[in-house]
Write an enzyme that holds these catalytic residues in place. Structure first.
Site, PDB file in Angstrom:
ATOM      1  N   ASP B 134       0.983  -1.270   0.014  1.00 32.03           N
ATOM      2  CA  ASP B 134      -0.011   0.129   0.032  1.00 32.03           C
ATOM      3  C   ASP B 134       0.921   1.162  -0.058  1.00 32.03           C
ATOM      4  O   ASP B 134       2.087   1.210   0.123  1.00 32.03           O
ATOM      5  CB  ASP B 134      -1.030   0.145   1.089  1.00 32.03           C
ATOM      6  CG  ASP B 134      -2.251   0.717   0.975  1.00 32.03           C
ATOM      7  OD1 ASP B 134      -3.188   0.375   0.690  1.00 32.03           O
ATOM      8  OD2 ASP B 134      -2.245   2.168   0.932  1.00 32.03           O
ATOM      9  N   ASP B 177      -7.166  -3.546  -6.084  1.00 31.65           N
ATOM     10  CA  ASP B 177      -8.301  -2.996  -5.605  1.00 31.65           C
ATOM     11  C   ASP B 177      -8.095  -1.553  -5.402  1.00 31.65           C
ATOM     12  O   ASP B 177      -7.856  -1.078  -4.350  1.00 31.65           O
ATOM     13  CB  ASP B 177      -8.435  -3.886  -4.249  1.00 31.65           C
ATOM     14  CG  ASP B 177      -9.753  -3.455  -3.746  1.00 31.65           C
ATOM     15  OD1 ASP B 177     -10.917  -3.354  -4.169  1.00 31.65           O
ATOM     16  OD2 ASP B 177      -9.786  -3.326  -2.065  1.00 31.65           O
ATOM     17  N   CYS B 230     -14.746  -0.227  -5.609  1.00 27.64           N
ATOM     18  CA  CYS B 230     -16.283  -0.405  -5.041  1.00 27.64           C
ATOM     19  C   CYS B 230     -17.193   1.126  -5.385  1.00 27.64           C
ATOM     20  O   CYS B 230     -17.680   1.798  -4.589  1.00 27.64           O
ATOM     21  CB  CYS B 230     -16.356  -0.241  -3.384  1.00 27.64           C
ATOM     22  SG  CYS B 230     -15.542   1.069  -2.596  1.00 27.64           S
TER      23      CYS B 230
HETATM   24  C1  SAM Z   1     -10.145   0.442  -1.742  1.00 30.11           C
HETATM   25  S1  SAM Z   1      -8.645   0.644  -0.838  1.00 30.11           S
HETATM   26  C2  SAM Z   1      -8.079  -0.956  -0.449  1.00 30.11           C
HETATM   27  C3  SAM Z   1      -8.883  -1.862   0.265  1.00 30.11           C
HETATM   28  C4  SAM Z   1      -8.195  -3.256   0.631  1.00 30.11           C
HETATM   29  N1  SAM Z   1      -8.014  -3.789  -0.528  1.00 30.11           N
HETATM   30  C5  SAM Z   1      -8.995  -4.278   1.447  1.00 30.11           C
HETATM   31  O1  SAM Z   1      -9.585  -5.028   0.865  1.00 30.11           O
HETATM   32  O2  SAM Z   1      -8.774  -4.282   2.644  1.00 30.11           O
HETATM   33  C6  SAM Z   1      -7.384   1.455  -1.869  1.00 30.11           C
HETATM   34  C7  SAM Z   1      -6.235   1.605  -1.078  1.00 30.11           C
HETATM   35  O3  SAM Z   1      -5.315   2.024  -2.240  1.00 30.11           O
HETATM   36  C8  SAM Z   1      -4.197   2.703  -1.570  1.00 30.11           C
HETATM   37  N2  SAM Z   1      -3.568   3.407  -2.436  1.00 30.11           N
HETATM   38  C9  SAM Z   1      -3.870   4.538  -3.178  1.00 30.11           C
HETATM   39  N3  SAM Z   1      -2.942   5.004  -4.071  1.00 30.11           N
HETATM   40  C10 SAM Z   1      -2.003   4.059  -4.084  1.00 30.11           C
HETATM   41  C11 SAM Z   1      -0.671   3.789  -5.048  1.00 30.11           C
HETATM   42  N4  SAM Z   1      -0.271   4.350  -6.049  1.00 30.11           N
HETATM   43  N5  SAM Z   1      -0.256   2.350  -4.685  1.00 30.11           N
HETATM   44  C12 SAM Z   1      -0.539   1.704  -3.930  1.00 30.11           C
HETATM   45  N6  SAM Z   1      -1.431   1.759  -3.190  1.00 30.11           N
HETATM   46  C13 SAM Z   1      -2.231   2.913  -3.242  1.00 30.11           C
HETATM   47  C14 SAM Z   1      -4.852   3.540  -0.462  1.00 30.11           C
HETATM   48  O4  SAM Z   1      -3.883   3.836   0.368  1.00 30.11           O
HETATM   49  C15 SAM Z   1      -5.886   2.392  -0.028  1.00 30.11           C
HETATM   50  O5  SAM Z   1      -5.545   1.723   1.298  1.00 30.11           O
END
Ligand code: SAM
Lengths: 151, 301
Positions: B134, B177, B230
């Site tokens: 993340d 995701d 989502c």
């Molecule tokens: C929808 S949430 C993920 C939920 C997780 N998959 C779960 O099931 O618990 C999206 C995540 O993407 C992360 N994020 C945002 N930009 C990102 C990037 N460039 N690289 C990796 N992660 C990123 C955010 O910090 C957030 O935690």
């Protein structure tokens, strides 16, 4: 990665103290950071780790505390079910009292050291048994708070 | 239907039963849990939940139950023992579409707080390796706490995307995701205001496209990539998948989900998408009684 004699010492501790068979840990690597040894599922894919900057790997397994080995709460929760000795079977209200007061009386002939805490077959972690009959809470603060609120 | 709040109004052409959808937005979505058999026998977990007064109902998805409780799920014994993970029923879908197998090497690119990463690990029987990545340090803390609580040993946590991910194409499967506008969670409050609206980023489609292309490049030839959000907005969904199809030799795979679904769109607001985008899967909250979701199952050819 740990030297094999350190691995033997740690796994030997789980076997001698709690009766968890050494082979339980065969599928895992032991990896050390400064104070904590982690249990990581062995897999050829782990080679990849060498090329990546990682935050953490696997499950914290054991720590050195004041020169002694202390199994982590989460490793005891996960592998405590295989233990056959040094198990304190408590009621939920005793467990809660242990968390609240930090110490309860436990009349058992355990040798001094860590014992596994169970209620109704559920394993919570471990705490320190000192002769005679003293059980000192060694669960992490968050879990202690949560347990106090349950009772 | 005129009083549908923006941006939902622009989706009413393609949402099935839009009246029912709008009407359902004032209801709460029921809570669900996944049970974690790594920590205890299933019979013990179900027994303890019953002792704690939780009423469970089947969902048709392995390990997932609807869970009615007068207590906060996060205060239960079963929670602190790592027996359960409270999560939306629909969050099972991307993981089921990814279909990870024991012994594989899997990347969850946007993993925090770990609902899907720990589910992946569970389907792999805690073998192989899951790389849970993340971008946000604070969210990594929650991710690590969940991995420990569930007792998982096959997961490696990494922070950030570009710099620290490995070179080459090592992964059998990758899940993206993606961060999104979260419209699948939207509810309408007593003053017709939208609840769960996220503030902030307007550049989401650009971020999502970047993440998906990067993820594709990390999958082995023949490997599987799942993109999920989502949200309902096609600009964050089919348009992102369409972008990948144009940039790389990716192909969409069909999939029959275990919950009621609608096909992906091939057109939105005058823009056309690759016709194979109908193989994407859309899930609407009024049809599945959980958070709305989108997913695309992609293979690297
Ligand atoms: C929808 S949430 C993920 C939920 C997780 N998959 C779960 O099931 O618990 C999206 C995540 O993407 C992360 N994020 C945002 N930009 C990102 C990037 N460039 N690289 C990796 N992660 C990123 C955010 O910090 C957030 O935690």
């Amino acid at each position: 990665m740990l030297r094999s004699d350190t691995r033997e010492e740690i796994i030997g501790y789980w076997e001698e103290r709690f009766g968890v068979p050494a082979r339980t840990f065969d599928p895992y690597l032991l990896m050390a950071s400064s104070r904590t040894v982690y249990l990581v599922r062995e897999n050829p894919g782990l080679e990849l780790l060498k090329t990546m900057r990682i935050q953490n790997a696997g499950l914290p397994f054991i720590r050195k505390v004041a020169g002694y080995l202390k199994p982590t709460t989460f490793a005891v929760q996960r592998f405590g079910a295989w233990a056959g000795k040094c198990i304190a079977n408590l009621s939920i209200s005793d467990l809660s009292r242990l968390c609240r007061d930090g110490e309860i009386k436990l009349e058992k002939d355990f040798s001094p050291g860590y014992v596994i805490l169970r209620t109704d077959g559920d394993t919570w972690g471990c705490s320190l048994f000192l002769s005679p009959d003293r059980l000192l809470c060694r669960l992490p603060k968050n879990l202690r708070k949560a347990i106090m609120q349950m009772a | 239907m005129e009083d549908a709040p923006s941006p939902l109004a622009s989706y009413l052409d393609f949402i099935p039963d839009p009246e029912e959808y709008l009407g359902s937005l004032t209801d709460f979505l029921p809570p669900y849990i996944r049970i974690n058999p790594i920590k205890a026998p299933v019979s013990r977990i179900l027994g303890l939940l019953q002792e704690e007064g939780v009423r469970l109902a089947d969902t048709g998805i392995s390990w997932f139950y609807q869970a009615a409780s007068s207590r906060v799920l996060g205060s239960l014994r079963a929670y602190h023992l790592g027996y359960i993970y409270p999560q939306a029923l629909s969050s099972a879908l991307p993981v089921l579409a990814l279909d990870p197998e024991p012994g594989e090497l899997v990347l969850d690119m946007c993993a925090a707080p770990g609902g899907k990463a720990t589910h992946i690990s569970q389907l792999m029987d805690d073998t192989g390796t899951v790389v849970a990545n993340d971008r946000k340090y604070r969210r990594i803390t929650a991710l690590t706490a969940n991995i420990k609580r569930l007792g998982i040993t096959n997961t490696v946590v990494t922070l950030n995307s570009r710099t620290i991910l490995p070179a080459g194409q090592p992964f059998d499967r990758v899940l993206v995701d993606a961060p999104c506008s979260g419209e699948g969670r939207y509810r309408i409050g007593p003053h017709r205001e939208i609840i769960h609206r996220k503030r902030g980023r307007t550049d989401l489609p650009a971020i999502q496209k970047g993440l998906l292309v990067k993820a594709f490049d990390l999958v082995k030839p023949g490997g599987m990539l799942v993109y999920s959000t989502c949200t309902i907005n096609p600009l964050e969904n089919e348009a992102v998948v369409h972008h990948l199809l144009q940039q790389r030799s990716a192909r969409l795979l069909p999939w029959t989900p275990p919950l009621e679904w609608s096909p992906g769109l091939t057109e939105f607001m005058g823009k056309e998408y690759d016709t194979s985008c109908r193989l994407c899967r859309r899930f609407y909250p009024h049809r599945i009684r959980s958070v709305g979701f989108f997913l695309a199952r992609i293979v690297k050819v």
